[in-house]
Design an enzyme around this catalytic site. Structure first.
Site, short mmCIF file in Angstrom:
data_model
loop_
_atom_site.label_atom_id
_atom_site.label_comp_id
_atom_site.label_asym_id
_atom_site.label_seq_id
_atom_site.Cartn_x
_atom_site.Cartn_y
_atom_site.Cartn_z
N SER A 1 0.79 -1.23 0.00
CA SER A 1 0.00 0.00 0.00
C SER A 1 0.82 1.27 0.00
CB SER A 1 -0.95 0.00 1.21
OG SER A 1 -0.23 -0.07 2.42
N ALA B 1 8.01 -1.40 6.37
CA ALA B 1 8.66 -0.41 7.24
C ALA B 1 7.68 -0.12 8.36
CB ALA B 1 9.00 0.86 6.47
N TYR C 1 18.01 -0.61 1.66
CA TYR C 1 18.62 0.66 1.25
C TYR C 1 20.00 0.73 1.87
CZ TYR C 1 19.24 5.72 0.54
OH TYR C 1 19.71 6.96 0.17
N TYR D 1 22.06 6.15 9.27
CA TYR D 1 21.34 5.11 8.53
C TYR D 1 22.12 3.79 8.55
CZ TYR D 1 18.02 2.89 5.53
OH TYR D 1 17.05 2.03 5.07
#
Length: 402
Positions: free
Chosen positions: A59, A148, A236, A246
């Site tokens: 979605s 996520a 990523y 990150y």
């Protein structure tokens, strides 16, 4: 005279704070999916067989883009799973409306593709989804895992783990791109405290490979893995400029776990000639990435360097499907599909680094592209999408596709 408005039909405005908006615009979400669909070319030749795909996280973000690309270009049937909130006092979440629009594409194309609104981490979701796949298709060719999440409840012990976005070992100070109420961009310095060992472990439990592995194992136990089955979890890597928060932070620890899980799953899939991959995608404006300090500024600077050469999530998802369906995917030395080479090329990173060192509040509009970033971020909620009349009332209480 105009007919009276229903209680759930209203003019929807983008109210909120920072990168979090409280309402989503149905018509804007529908239009954004139409625009994504327009990026996907039709198949070059008739499909010999419609492959069956399970997309977990269908979605939003790359999961949404992969679903649309799969439906239009690769003729997939199957199931998509999202976890969205219906309309109430507020509108439904953007993913709710995007799923309605994606379902309309599937129906138009004659695809046997359905959508479930459920917690992908729950065992009940796995059991019900696998039952549906077994009944309708008898097997699965592809599993795309694009999740996520801020938290995960382990169904085996009921423990809820919270993910955090923090550096490891020491505090990290960076600069972030933010916007005033009138849309003016500014740069603000932020310092993030380091994660504890417990926070790091919890983030790995949420965003690492554990749930992905449990999905593949559940499919195997139900005998639903077709010969040559392939699965990919989206990841990523990012720039050295953002590594401390990150790849060198808690989320990076989770991504490293995801990558090690791919190797273990590939061994597990040997019996059906299957393979598990991670796909290192390039940067994009997603709800997940806007929450990470420093990433909005970095992505805006990257856009400032690349301009219209900045590939969209749909473009990258088409490349992902090309790799998944290839006899010999193009992998790096760690066995990962790499869709980020455009981002991490030396000329691009050098140009972004130069701008990163010199960007200030006064130069951010010159060196980066804040208007583009703001429009991209607002489009995640269905705002600032071309071709939408935002002054018109819209129905917000729409049912999940049946």
């Amino acid at each position: 005279m105009h007919p009276p408005l229903s209680q759930s039909e209203r003019v929807v405005a983008p109210t909120g704070r920072g990168y979090l908006l409280l309402d989503s615009h149905p018509a804007g979400c529908f239009r954004s999916v139409e625009l994504m669909r327009s990026e996907v070319p039709a198949p070059e030749k008739p499909l010999a067989r419609r492959p069956t795909a399970l997309v977990i996280g269908s979605s939003a973000g790359y999961g949404l883009a992969s679903t649309i690309a799969g439906l239009v270009r690769y003729g997939i049937d199957g199931v998509g799973i999202g976890f969205e909130r219906p309309a109430g006092h507020r509108s439904a979440t953007a993913g709710w409306y995007r799923t309605l629009a994606t379902d309309a594409i599937a129906r138009e194309l004659g695809a046997n593709f359905s959508f479930r609104n459920a917690d992908a981490f729950a065992d009940t979701t796995k059991a019900e989804t696998l039952g549906l796949l077994a009944e309708r298709f008898g097997g699965v060719d592809y599993l795309i895992y694009s999740v996520a999440a801020p938290r995960r409840t382990d169904p085996r012990n009921g423990t809820t783990y919270q993910s955090v976005l923090k550096p490891l070992g020491a505090p990290h100070t960076t600069r972030n791109l933010e916007f005033a109420d009138d849309g003016a961009a500014y740069v603000r310095e932020v310092t993030v405290a380091p994660a504890t060992e417990a926070e790091t472990a919890a983030t790995v439990r949420v965003m690492g490979g554990e749930d992905w592995s449990r999905w593949v194992t559940a499919l195997a136990e139900r005998g639903l893995l077709r010969n040559g089955f392939r699965t990919v979890a989206l990841s990523y890597l990012g720039s050295p400029l953002t590594a401390a928060i990150y790849r060198g932070g808690t989320i990076g620890a989770a991504k490293a776990d995801l990558e090690s899980t791919a190797g273990a799953l590939t061994e597990q899939l040997a019996g059906v000639g299957g393979r598990a991959y991670t796909s290192v995608n390039g940067a994009a404006v997603t709800q997940a990435l806007t929450a990470i300090p420093g990433i909005p500024l970095y992505v805006s600077l990257l856009r400032g360097v690349l301009g219209d050469r900045f590939p969209s999530p749909v473009e990258q998802s088409l490349q992902l499907w090309d790799q998944l369906t290839a006899d010999a995917p193009d992998l790096d030395e760690s066995g990962r599909i790499r869709l980020d080479r455009w981002e991490l090329s030396e000329p691009v990173q050098s140009a972004v680094a130069d701008r990163w060192r010199s960007v200030t509040h006064d130069t951010v509009n010159e060196l980066a592209d804040p208007p583009w970033f703001r429009a991209q971020f607002r489009a995640l909620y269905g705002f600032d999408v071309p071709g939408v009349d935002y002054a018109a009332p819209v129905e917000t209480n729409l049912p999940w596709p049946s």
